[in-house]
Design a protein around this motif. Sequence first.
Motif, PDB file in Angstrom:
ATOM      1  N   MET A   1       0.838  -1.204   0.000  1.00  0.00           N
ATOM      2  CA  MET A   1       0.000   0.000   0.000  1.00  0.00           C
ATOM      3  C   MET A   1       0.869   1.248   0.000  1.00  0.00           C
ATOM      4  SD  MET A   1      -2.676   1.485   2.905  1.00  0.00           S
ATOM      5  CE  MET A   1      -1.342   1.784   4.066  1.00  0.00           C
ATOM      6  N   LYS A   2       0.597   2.143  -0.936  1.00  0.00           N
ATOM      7  CA  LYS A   2       1.223   3.463  -0.945  1.00  0.00           C
ATOM      8  C   LYS A   2       0.218   4.468  -0.372  1.00  0.00           C
ATOM      9  CE  LYS A   2       4.440   3.066  -4.849  1.00  0.00           C
ATOM     10  NZ  LYS A   2       5.632   3.447  -4.084  1.00  0.00           N
ATOM     11  N   VAL A   3       0.689   5.277   0.570  1.00  0.00           N
ATOM     12  CA  VAL A   3      -0.161   6.307   1.168  1.00  0.00           C
ATOM     13  C   VAL A   3       0.347   7.655   0.704  1.00  0.00           C
ATOM     14  CG1 VAL A   3      -1.038   7.325   3.294  1.00  0.00           C
ATOM     15  CG2 VAL A   3      -0.613   4.861   3.172  1.00  0.00           C
ATOM     16  N   HIS A   4      -0.470   8.354  -0.075  1.00  0.00           N
ATOM     17  CA  HIS A   4      -0.119   9.671  -0.584  1.00  0.00           C
ATOM     18  C   HIS A   4      -0.752  10.731   0.316  1.00  0.00           C
ATOM     19  CE1 HIS A   4      -0.040   6.816  -3.924  1.00  0.00           C
ATOM     20  NE2 HIS A   4       0.820   7.617  -4.543  1.00  0.00           N
ATOM     21  N   VAL A   5       0.062  11.625   0.856  1.00  0.00           N
ATOM     22  CA  VAL A   5      -0.424  12.697   1.721  1.00  0.00           C
ATOM     23  C   VAL A   5      -0.286  14.016   0.960  1.00  0.00           C
ATOM     24  CG1 VAL A   5      -0.158  13.875   3.932  1.00  0.00           C
ATOM     25  CG2 VAL A   5       0.265  11.407   3.769  1.00  0.00           C
ATOM     26  N   LEU A   6      -1.419  14.644   0.652  1.00  0.00           N
ATOM     27  CA  LEU A   6      -1.405  15.897  -0.100  1.00  0.00           C
ATOM     28  C   LEU A   6      -1.169  17.073   0.843  1.00  0.00           C
ATOM     29  CD1 LEU A   6      -2.547  13.941  -2.183  1.00  0.00           C
ATOM     30  CD2 LEU A   6      -4.143  15.726  -2.909  1.00  0.00           C
ATOM     31  N   CYS A   7      -0.271  17.982   0.439  1.00  0.00           N
ATOM     32  CA  CYS A   7       0.110  19.094   1.308  1.00  0.00           C
ATOM     33  C   CYS A   7       0.367  20.334   0.469  1.00  0.00           C
ATOM     34  CB  CYS A   7       1.377  18.732   2.088  1.00  0.00           C
ATOM     35  SG  CYS A   7       1.999  20.022   3.183  1.00  0.00           S
ATOM     36  N   THR A  13       2.586  26.559   8.342  1.00  0.00           N
ATOM     37  CA  THR A  13       1.563  26.753   9.371  1.00  0.00           C
ATOM     38  C   THR A  13       1.399  25.428  10.118  1.00  0.00           C
ATOM     39  OG1 THR A  13      -0.240  26.176   7.847  1.00  0.00           O
ATOM     40  CG2 THR A  13       0.322  28.524   8.033  1.00  0.00           C
ATOM     41  N   GLY A  14       0.523  25.420  11.113  1.00  0.00           N
ATOM     42  CA  GLY A  14       0.344  24.226  11.912  1.00  0.00           C
ATOM     43  C   GLY A  14      -0.157  23.034  11.122  1.00  0.00           C
ATOM     44  N   GLY A  15      -1.090  23.257  10.195  1.00  0.00           N
ATOM     45  CA  GLY A  15      -1.637  22.157   9.407  1.00  0.00           C
ATOM     46  C   GLY A  15      -0.579  21.448   8.578  1.00  0.00           C
ATOM     47  N   PRO A  16       0.170  22.171   7.746  1.00  0.00           N
ATOM     48  CA  PRO A  16       1.235  21.513   6.980  1.00  0.00           C
ATOM     49  C   PRO A  16       2.281  20.830   7.854  1.00  0.00           C
ATOM     50  CG  PRO A  16       0.699  23.604   5.965  1.00  0.00           C
ATOM     51  CD  PRO A  16      -0.083  23.545   7.251  1.00  0.00           C
ATOM     52  N   TYR A  37       3.127  17.332  -2.948  1.00  0.00           N
ATOM     53  CA  TYR A  37       2.938  18.766  -2.757  1.00  0.00           C
ATOM     54  C   TYR A  37       2.113  19.356  -3.896  1.00  0.00           C
ATOM     55  CZ  TYR A  37       6.617  18.770   0.834  1.00  0.00           C
ATOM     56  OH  TYR A  37       7.370  18.558   1.962  1.00  0.00           O
ATOM     57  N   LEU A  38       1.272  20.310  -3.533  1.00  0.00           N
ATOM     58  CA  LEU A  38       0.482  21.031  -4.523  1.00  0.00           C
ATOM     59  C   LEU A  38       0.746  22.528  -4.382  1.00  0.00           C
ATOM     60  CD1 LEU A  38      -2.887  19.097  -4.143  1.00  0.00           C
ATOM     61  CD2 LEU A  38      -1.112  18.740  -5.871  1.00  0.00           C
ATOM     62  N   PRO A  39       1.021  23.263  -5.461  1.00  0.00           N
ATOM     63  CA  PRO A  39       1.121  22.753  -6.839  1.00  0.00           C
ATOM     64  C   PRO A  39       2.359  21.885  -7.042  1.00  0.00           C
ATOM     65  CG  PRO A  39       1.797  25.039  -6.756  1.00  0.00           C
ATOM     66  CD  PRO A  39       1.264  24.713  -5.389  1.00  0.00           C
ATOM     67  N   GLU A  40       2.248  20.965  -7.955  1.00  0.00           N
ATOM     68  CA  GLU A  40       3.296  19.975  -8.157  1.00  0.00           C
ATOM     69  C   GLU A  40       4.553  20.552  -8.793  1.00  0.00           C
ATOM     70  OE1 GLU A  40       1.353  17.030 -10.465  1.00  0.00           O
ATOM     71  OE2 GLU A  40       0.196  16.228  -8.798  1.00  0.00           O
ATOM     72  N   ASP A  41       4.461  21.750  -9.401  1.00  0.00           N
ATOM     73  CA  ASP A  41       5.614  22.301 -10.116  1.00  0.00           C
ATOM     74  C   ASP A  41       6.498  23.172  -9.223  1.00  0.00           C
ATOM     75  OD1 ASP A  41       3.824  24.326  -9.759  1.00  0.00           O
ATOM     76  OD2 ASP A  41       3.809  25.019 -11.841  1.00  0.00           O
ATOM     77  N   ASP A  42       6.214  23.234  -7.923  1.00  0.00           N
ATOM     78  CA  ASP A  42       7.061  24.001  -7.017  1.00  0.00           C
ATOM     79  C   ASP A  42       8.422  23.311  -6.936  1.00  0.00           C
ATOM     80  OD1 ASP A  42       8.354  25.074  -4.683  1.00  0.00           O
ATOM     81  OD2 ASP A  42       6.415  25.841  -4.023  1.00  0.00           O
ATOM     82  N   PRO A  43       9.521  24.006  -7.306  1.00  0.00           N
ATOM     83  CA  PRO A  43      10.835  23.346  -7.331  1.00  0.00           C
ATOM     84  C   PRO A  43      11.402  23.037  -5.941  1.00  0.00           C
ATOM     85  CG  PRO A  43      11.060  25.693  -7.796  1.00  0.00           C
ATOM     86  CD  PRO A  43       9.584  25.396  -7.757  1.00  0.00           C
ATOM     87  N   ASP A  44      10.950  23.734  -4.912  1.00  0.00           N
ATOM     88  CA  ASP A  44      11.470  23.521  -3.559  1.00  0.00           C
ATOM     89  C   ASP A  44      10.298  23.554  -2.579  1.00  0.00           C
ATOM     90  OD1 ASP A  44      13.262  23.130  -1.515  1.00  0.00           O
ATOM     91  OD2 ASP A  44      13.816  25.247  -1.346  1.00  0.00           O
ATOM     92  N   PRO A  45       9.465  22.512  -2.569  1.00  0.00           N
ATOM     93  CA  PRO A  45       8.187  22.577  -1.854  1.00  0.00           C
ATOM     94  C   PRO A  45       8.273  22.399  -0.343  1.00  0.00           C
ATOM     95  CG  PRO A  45       8.427  20.430  -2.859  1.00  0.00           C
ATOM     96  CD  PRO A  45       9.618  21.242  -3.300  1.00  0.00           C
ATOM     97  N   THR A  46       9.365  21.798   0.175  1.00  0.00           N
ATOM     98  CA  THR A  46       9.469  21.548   1.612  1.00  0.00           C
ATOM     99  C   THR A  46      10.052  22.773   2.304  1.00  0.00           C
ATOM    100  OG1 THR A  46       9.916  19.198   1.163  1.00  0.00           O
ATOM    101  CG2 THR A  46      10.334  20.006   3.390  1.00  0.00           C
ATOM    102  N   PRO A  72      -6.037  17.153   3.841  1.00  0.00           N
ATOM    103  CA  PRO A  72      -6.640  17.991   4.877  1.00  0.00           C
ATOM    104  C   PRO A  72      -7.865  18.675   4.297  1.00  0.00           C
ATOM    105  CG  PRO A  72      -4.827  19.161   3.867  1.00  0.00           C
ATOM    106  CD  PRO A  72      -4.880  17.801   3.209  1.00  0.00           C
ATOM    107  N   GLU A  73      -8.529  19.510   5.107  1.00  0.00           N
ATOM    108  CA  GLU A  73      -9.762  20.137   4.632  1.00  0.00           C
ATOM    109  C   GLU A  73      -9.529  21.096   3.467  1.00  0.00           C
ATOM    110  OE1 GLU A  73      -7.819  22.625   7.557  1.00  0.00           O
ATOM    111  OE2 GLU A  73      -8.584  20.586   7.727  1.00  0.00           O
TER     112      GLU A  73
END
Length: 331
Positions: A1-7, A13-16, A37-46, A72-73
Motif C-alpha cells: 500500500m502506498k499512502v499519498h499525503v497531499l500538502c 503553518t500548523g496544518g502543513p 505537494y500542490l502545486p506539483e511544479d514548485d521546485p522547492d516545496p518543503t 486535509p480540509e
Amino acid sequence: MKVHVLCPASSVTGGPEALHQFVDAGQQLGFDIGMVYLPEDDPDPTPAVFRLYAPRIWRDLADAPGNAVVVPETGTAQLLSLRHATRVHWWLSVEHFQLRAEAMRQAQGGGASAASPLDFVFDPRFGVVHLTQSEYARQWVERQGAPALMLTDYIRDEIVERARRLRTGPKDPLVAYNPKKGLEFTQRLMAASPPDITWVPIENMSPAEVAALLGRARAYVDFGPHPGRDRIPREAVLCGCTVITNTQGSAANGVDVPLPPSLKFDERHPLTVPQVLQRLREALTQPQRFAEPMAAYCRWVEDQRRVFFDEVFTVLATLEAQAAQRARRSA
C-alpha cells in the motif's frame, strides 16, 4: 500500500507541519508513505523549518485500489477525482472546512439550506475514512454520521527543549495574547485591566522571539475560536505560563485542552471580564496556585509525540487492511 499525503507546497503553518509529522512517523514505522505537494511544479516545496522531517516526495499520485490518499480540509474536493484509491480526510480544522463549504455553496447560488458540493465526504457511497486532529473535530464528524480515528499532532522536539530551558527562568508580570484570535474580547479585558498588568501581543515575531516572550510571561490568554488543538496554548504551558481560555471549539472539552474549569470562561456571561481579570491577578501574583494543573497540562503536551506515533501506526494499519480488502474486491 502506498499512502499519498497531499500538502500545500512551501506553506509554514500548523496544518502543513502536522502533515509532515504524519509522513515522517509513517516512514519511521516502515510504511510506504510519501508527500505529494500542490502545486506539483514548485521546485522547492518543503519549507526549511520542516526539512527535519525528511519527507519522501512523490510527484505523481497513484490512484490504485491498494493505495490511499490523505487530504486535509484544504484538499477535500480533490478526493472526488479518485476512482480506486481509498479516500482519507484528515480534519485539522472544522471551521476551515465549513468556510470552504459555505463559499462553494454560495458560488453555486445555493441558499442556507442547500447542500454543499463538499458534503460528499459524509456520503457512505464514497467510502471516505475520517481522521481527526482533535476530540472536538471527532465529535463534530460523529454528529454528521461518520466514525473517525484520532490522529493528533505534537510540538516538535526543538520547541519542547527550548521551552524547558525557558520555563525555569525569571518571570515578569506580563500577559501574552494572540491578536489574530479573539481580539475583541481581549480588548475588553485590556480596557478594564489595572495599569500594572502589561499586555504583549504575539505578532511580528520569529519562533524564537515568541518562545522568549512566553518564557518571560506569567500568563497566556486565548479567547479565539479553537478550531483544533491549537499550538500556542501548548507552547505557552511548556514555557511556564498559566493558560486561560474560553469555552469555544476544542477548548470546550477537557480532552483537547486539559485545563480545570476555573481557567476556562464563557465570554457571553456578563461577569466574565472581572472574573478573568481576577484569575489573571492570581496568576501574576500567586502562580503557585496553578502549579499542579499547569504541570499536568505540560506533561500531557510533552507526551504527545509518543501518543502520535501510536495513532499513526493504528491509522496506517487500518488503512492497509481496508486497502487490501478494496484491492481484493476490484481484482
